[in-house]
Structure formats: C-alpha cells, structure tokens
Scaffold this motif. Structure first.
Motif, PDB file in Angstrom:
ATOM      1  N   VAL A  46     -21.149   2.127 -11.334  1.00 13.27           N
ATOM      2  CA  VAL A  46     -19.848   2.082 -12.001  1.00 13.27           C
ATOM      3  C   VAL A  46     -18.762   2.572 -11.048  1.00 13.27           C
ATOM      4  O   VAL A  46     -18.900   3.620 -10.418  1.00 13.27           O
ATOM      5  CB  VAL A  46     -19.861   2.943 -13.283  1.00 13.27           C
ATOM      6  N   TYR A  47     -17.677   1.798 -10.963  1.00 18.14           N
ATOM      7  CA  TYR A  47     -16.559   2.090 -10.059  1.00 18.14           C
ATOM      8  C   TYR A  47     -15.285   2.330 -10.859  1.00 18.14           C
ATOM      9  O   TYR A  47     -15.132   1.826 -11.980  1.00 18.14           O
ATOM     10  CB  TYR A  47     -16.310   0.916  -9.113  1.00 18.14           C
ATOM     11  N   ASN A  48     -14.384   3.064 -10.250  1.00 19.88           N
ATOM     12  CA  ASN A  48     -13.038   3.198 -10.797  1.00 19.88           C
ATOM     13  C   ASN A  48     -12.295   1.898 -10.500  1.00 19.88           C
ATOM     14  O   ASN A  48     -12.060   1.567  -9.340  1.00 19.88           O
ATOM     15  CB  ASN A  48     -12.328   4.390 -10.142  1.00 19.88           C
ATOM     16  N   LEU A  49     -11.924   1.166 -11.532  1.00 23.18           N
ATOM     17  CA  LEU A  49     -11.271  -0.125 -11.356  1.00 23.18           C
ATOM     18  C   LEU A  49      -9.758  -0.012 -11.210  1.00 23.18           C
ATOM     19  O   LEU A  49      -9.087  -1.007 -10.908  1.00 23.18           O
ATOM     20  CB  LEU A  49     -11.618  -1.046 -12.531  1.00 23.18           C
ATOM     21  N   CYS A  50      -9.233   1.180 -11.443  1.00 22.16           N
ATOM     22  CA  CYS A  50      -7.808   1.466 -11.202  1.00 22.16           C
ATOM     23  C   CYS A  50      -6.922   0.405 -11.855  1.00 22.16           C
ATOM     24  O   CYS A  50      -7.039   0.151 -13.037  1.00 22.16           O
ATOM     25  CB  CYS A  50      -7.560   1.601  -9.705  1.00 22.16           C
ATOM     26  N   SER A  51      -6.069  -0.255 -11.096  1.00 21.35           N
ATOM     27  CA  SER A  51      -5.065  -1.142 -11.688  1.00 21.35           C
ATOM     28  C   SER A  51      -5.611  -2.478 -12.166  1.00 21.35           C
ATOM     29  O   SER A  51      -4.861  -3.262 -12.775  1.00 21.35           O
ATOM     30  CB  SER A  51      -3.916  -1.377 -10.701  1.00 21.35           C
ATOM     31  N   ILE A  52      -6.880  -2.763 -11.934  1.00 24.75           N
ATOM     32  CA  ILE A  52      -7.464  -3.929 -12.590  1.00 24.75           C
ATOM     33  C   ILE A  52      -7.432  -3.730 -14.104  1.00 24.75           C
ATOM     34  O   ILE A  52      -7.524  -4.687 -14.876  1.00 24.75           O
ATOM     35  CB  ILE A  52      -8.891  -4.194 -12.051  1.00 24.75           C
ATOM     36  N   SER A  53      -7.245  -2.489 -14.520  1.00 23.05           N
ATOM     37  CA  SER A  53      -7.025  -2.181 -15.943  1.00 23.05           C
ATOM     38  C   SER A  53      -5.918  -3.043 -16.520  1.00 23.05           C
ATOM     39  O   SER A  53      -5.950  -3.413 -17.707  1.00 23.05           O
ATOM     40  CB  SER A  53      -6.644  -0.705 -16.109  1.00 23.05           C
ATOM     41  N   LYS A  54      -4.908  -3.359 -15.716  1.00 21.96           N
ATOM     42  CA  LYS A  54      -3.757  -4.127 -16.204  1.00 21.96           C
ATOM     43  C   LYS A  54      -4.142  -5.540 -16.607  1.00 21.96           C
ATOM     44  O   LYS A  54      -3.554  -6.112 -17.536  1.00 21.96           O
ATOM     45  CB  LYS A  54      -2.652  -4.145 -15.143  1.00 21.96           C
ATOM     46  N   LEU A  55      -5.122  -6.126 -15.937  1.00 20.50           N
ATOM     47  CA  LEU A  55      -5.593  -7.450 -16.318  1.00 20.50           C
ATOM     48  C   LEU A  55      -6.221  -7.398 -17.708  1.00 20.50           C
ATOM     49  O   LEU A  55      -6.008  -8.298 -18.532  1.00 20.50           O
ATOM     50  CB  LEU A  55      -6.607  -7.961 -15.293  1.00 20.50           C
ATOM     51  N   VAL A  56      -6.964  -6.341 -17.982  1.00 18.87           N
ATOM     52  CA  VAL A  56      -7.599  -6.176 -19.287  1.00 18.87           C
ATOM     53  C   VAL A  56      -6.537  -5.956 -20.365  1.00 18.87           C
ATOM     54  O   VAL A  56      -6.622  -6.533 -21.464  1.00 18.87           O
ATOM     55  CB  VAL A  56      -8.599  -5.011 -19.262  1.00 18.87           C
ATOM     56  N   TYR A  91      -4.765   7.169 -18.040  1.00 13.66           N
ATOM     57  CA  TYR A  91      -3.686   6.279 -18.479  1.00 13.66           C
ATOM     58  C   TYR A  91      -4.310   4.901 -18.699  1.00 13.66           C
ATOM     59  O   TYR A  91      -4.217   4.017 -17.840  1.00 13.66           O
ATOM     60  CB  TYR A  91      -2.572   6.232 -17.433  1.00 13.66           C
ATOM     61  N   PRO A  92      -4.994   4.709 -19.832  1.00 13.07           N
ATOM     62  CA  PRO A  92      -5.861   3.541 -20.033  1.00 13.07           C
ATOM     63  C   PRO A  92      -5.234   2.189 -19.715  1.00 13.07           C
ATOM     64  O   PRO A  92      -5.803   1.407 -18.944  1.00 13.07           O
ATOM     65  CB  PRO A  92      -6.232   3.649 -21.519  1.00 13.07           C
ATOM     66  N   ALA A  93      -4.099   1.879 -20.293  1.00 13.91           N
ATOM     67  CA  ALA A  93      -3.529   0.535 -20.141  1.00 13.91           C
ATOM     68  C   ALA A  93      -3.111   0.244 -18.711  1.00 13.91           C
ATOM     69  O   ALA A  93      -3.109  -0.914 -18.276  1.00 13.91           O
ATOM     70  CB  ALA A  93      -2.332   0.366 -21.069  1.00 13.91           C
ATOM     71  N   ALA A  94      -2.768   1.284 -17.962  1.00 13.54           N
ATOM     72  CA  ALA A  94      -2.253   1.100 -16.607  1.00 13.54           C
ATOM     73  C   ALA A  94      -3.340   1.171 -15.542  1.00 13.54           C
ATOM     74  O   ALA A  94      -3.387   0.332 -14.628  1.00 13.54           O
ATOM     75  CB  ALA A  94      -1.170   2.139 -16.313  1.00 13.54           C
ATOM     76  N   CYS A  95      -4.232   2.172 -15.643  1.00  5.89           N
ATOM     77  CA  CYS A  95      -5.146   2.401 -14.507  1.00  5.89           C
ATOM     78  C   CYS A  95      -6.360   3.238 -14.867  1.00  5.89           C
ATOM     79  O   CYS A  95      -6.948   3.872 -13.994  1.00  5.89           O
ATOM     80  CB  CYS A  95      -4.383   3.060 -13.357  1.00  5.89           C
ATOM     81  N   GLY A  96      -6.788   3.242 -16.121  1.00  3.34           N
ATOM     82  CA  GLY A  96      -7.839   4.162 -16.538  1.00  3.34           C
ATOM     83  C   GLY A  96      -9.241   3.608 -16.647  1.00  3.34           C
ATOM     84  O   GLY A  96     -10.172   4.330 -17.005  1.00  3.34           O
ATOM     85  N   LEU A  97      -9.443   2.319 -16.330  1.00  2.00           N
ATOM     86  CA  LEU A  97     -10.716   1.666 -16.614  1.00  2.00           C
ATOM     87  C   LEU A  97     -11.752   1.863 -15.507  1.00  2.00           C
ATOM     88  O   LEU A  97     -11.448   1.774 -14.323  1.00  2.00           O
ATOM     89  CB  LEU A  97     -10.482   0.166 -16.815  1.00  2.00           C
ATOM     90  N   TRP A  98     -13.003   2.100 -15.932  1.00  2.00           N
ATOM     91  CA  TRP A  98     -14.164   2.137 -15.050  1.00  2.00           C
ATOM     92  C   TRP A  98     -15.145   1.076 -15.523  1.00  2.00           C
ATOM     93  O   TRP A  98     -15.220   0.759 -16.715  1.00  2.00           O
ATOM     94  CB  TRP A  98     -14.852   3.504 -15.095  1.00  2.00           C
ATOM     95  N   GLY A  99     -15.920   0.504 -14.581  1.00  2.00           N
ATOM     96  CA  GLY A  99     -16.913  -0.487 -14.976  1.00  2.00           C
ATOM     97  C   GLY A  99     -17.778  -0.897 -13.806  1.00  2.00           C
ATOM     98  O   GLY A  99     -17.478  -0.571 -12.651  1.00  2.00           O
ATOM     99  N   ASN A 100     -18.855  -1.620 -14.101  1.00  4.96           N
ATOM    100  CA  ASN A 100     -19.746  -2.062 -13.025  1.00  4.96           C
ATOM    101  C   ASN A 100     -19.468  -3.515 -12.636  1.00  4.96           C
ATOM    102  O   ASN A 100     -18.707  -4.231 -13.302  1.00  4.96           O
ATOM    103  CB  ASN A 100     -21.218  -1.844 -13.388  1.00  4.96           C
ATOM    104  N   GLY A 101     -20.098  -3.937 -11.559  1.00  2.00           N
ATOM    105  CA  GLY A 101     -19.860  -5.269 -11.030  1.00  2.00           C
ATOM    106  C   GLY A 101     -20.276  -6.379 -11.973  1.00  2.00           C
ATOM    107  O   GLY A 101     -19.603  -7.412 -12.080  1.00  2.00           O
TER     108      GLY A 101
END
Length: 310
Positions: free
Chosen positions: A37-47, A194-204
C-alpha cells in the motif's frame, strides 16, 4: 518493459519499493508487489472527481452548484463544484495548511481561504477540500463514507483507505516513505488528513481497477453505471485545453491521454491512460525524488510506455 528494466531503474534512482501496472487492450502486466500500500497523495483528486460525476449522474448534485456562498460567506463569488475540480476557482493554497502529519480544523482551513484570478489555472488543494465540505454538508455524512458507498464498495477497492492517524497504518503492508537522499522520512509515513485533496492510500491492484473503470467508462462501459456523456466531462477541456476534471490532458483527436500525478513527502506516483486505445499505465513508488515525476523513476518508466504507442 519487463521486470529487469524496472529493477534496473529502481537501482538507478535508489527506489526501495515500486509497483508498475500496464494494460494494452486485453493484456495486463503487473510488475512489483501489487499488495503493498502506497500513499497516493494527489491521485486522491481523481477519485474525488469520479465521486462527483457519479453523484451528478444520479442527479444528487449539480456541478454548477455555487459552493462559496454556502461555505465561505463570500458575496458575488460564482465559484462552483466544477471550477474547484478543474483548479480554476482562483482559490489559493497556503502551503502550511497541507503539511504532512498535522491536522487543521475545517474552520481554520476555511478561514485561510484567499481568492486569486477566477478562470485561470491555479492548483488548489483548498478547492478540493471545499468540495469535500460541500458534500458532507449536503449529505450529512463523512466524505470517506460517501466515497466508500459510491466508488470503493461497488468496485471492491478493498485496499483504498483515507488515513488520518498513524495508528491506522498497518506496517506489514504500508510502504515506509523515503526522502530524496534515500533516508526514511520522519515518522516513517507522511499522513495528509485531507481526504478529498490528498489523503488516499491504496495498492497497485486497486489503482489499476480504478483506472480500468475510468477508461471503460469513457468508452461507455462503466461498471459504476455512469453515462458516457457524463464520463466524457473528464476529458472535456475548459479554460485550458490541457485541463480536464481531476486530471491533465495531452494530445489531440482520437489520441488524447489523461493523467494524474501524486507527490508527497516520501512518495511519488503517476497514472496515465489513452482510453481510445485501452492503454493505461500506473507507477507507484515510496520515494520522494525531490524532482518532478517526469524527471525521476516515474518519468523513465512512463516514457518507456509511451515509446510503445503508435
């Protein structure tokens, strides 16, 4: 692209852990441990953008809702949800508001809002947090619960999680972050609550599923049952031809690529897709190179992928 190439580039850039996923039509190639599991950072914005399109498709929200009037008490400000998703709201970021491993209250974050030029690209984490607060106020539930209900659960994205506290980290599966010098970052993990902006973690594995959904949706085959016309908003430019909703655009005609980048303390990532060709790539790492993604490990892997496209 093969495992030898990836390991060679990891050594070259001193990357400790990585995941690379490539899809070309029906052929799927996964390189690296897809369970880490990685810190996806601003890919959170796509979600966040995908959630808004899903809610819009069900007529639960309007992308043209004027959100500043409700949250900021700004008079005569016509900023709407879509403006925030496209980074054209003019809402300026205050860097110290989004430092890792610290939490700022909603009231303080909103009180720090400053407005710049409307309609001009200005990357804004604040804008995405305003969208989060707007959705929470409208639906009366936490943003994380909305995303789980409408996106994560239907797609079985079981590794996806918004991390707010160090205690939520599972050291067995979550990758420690490394700084540009190759040393573990302070506190081992950079947490952005800051979930909507940069808080998401996930695996490949799960980020590939998410990207496959977006790509399929743009072809009219959405598992989330989002109409193709609504999905197409992702790749319709406004103000700037390279600026989509929650993503960046490149190319023209039928060969248009959308991309999303993540960069936080200890982590960098990039994902890209050419929907018309059903070609996608995901690159996740647990190292902050100190340079733009295209100037580091992520960039070399991305260019290797691009070189195979006709």
């Amino acid at each position: 692209m093969d495992d030898y190439f990836i390991k060679h580039k990891m050594r070259e850039y001193d990357v400790r852990a990585s995941f690379v996923g490539v899809q070309s039509g029906e052929v799927l190639q996964l390189l690296g441990d897809d369970s880490k599991v990685y810190n996806l950072c601003s890919i959170s914005k796509l979600v966040t953008s995908l959630l808004c399109l899903k809610l819009f498709s069900q007529k639960k929200i309007d992308l043209t809702s004027k959100i500043c009037e409700e949250l900021l008490n700004f008079e005569n400000v016509e900023i709407d949800v879509e403006d925030c998703l496209r980074h054209v709201s003019g809402i300026e970021d205050i860097e110290e508001d989004f430092m890792p491993n610290q939490s700022i209250s909603k009231n303080k974050l909103l009180s720090n809002i400053k407005l710049g030029e409307y309609g001009k690209f200005l990357y804004s984490d604040h804008g995405y947090m305003i969208v989060q607060y707007f959705l929470e106020q409208k639906f009366g539930v936490k943003f994380e619960n909305l995303v789980k209900q409408y996106i994560f659960a239907p797609l079985s994205l079981n590794s996806f999680k918004y991390i707010n506290h160090r205690s939520e980290i599972d050291a067995k599966t979550y990758c420690i972050g490394y700084d540009p010098k190759g040393a573990p970052i302070k506190e081992s993990y950079s947490i952005y609550p800051y979930p909507a902006a940069c808080g998401l973690w996930g695996n490949g594995k799960d980020i590939m599923i998410l990207l496959q959904e977006v790509t399929a949706g743009l072809r009219g085959e959405s598992a989330l049952k989002i109409d193709q016309d609504i999905y197409s908003l992702f790749m319709k430019s406004k103000y700037e031809k390279w600026l989509g909703i929650g993503c960046f655009l490149e190319g023209e005609g039928s060969i248009v690529e959308f991309s999303s980048l993540g960069w936080g303390e200890g982590y960098q990532s990039i994902l890209a897709s050419i929907p018309s060709q059903n070609r996608t790539i995901v690159v996740l790492t647990n190292k902050d190179s100190g340079k733009h993604q295209l100037e580091s490990f992520c960039g070399d892997v991305y260019r290797s992928w691009v070189s195979t496209i006709e």
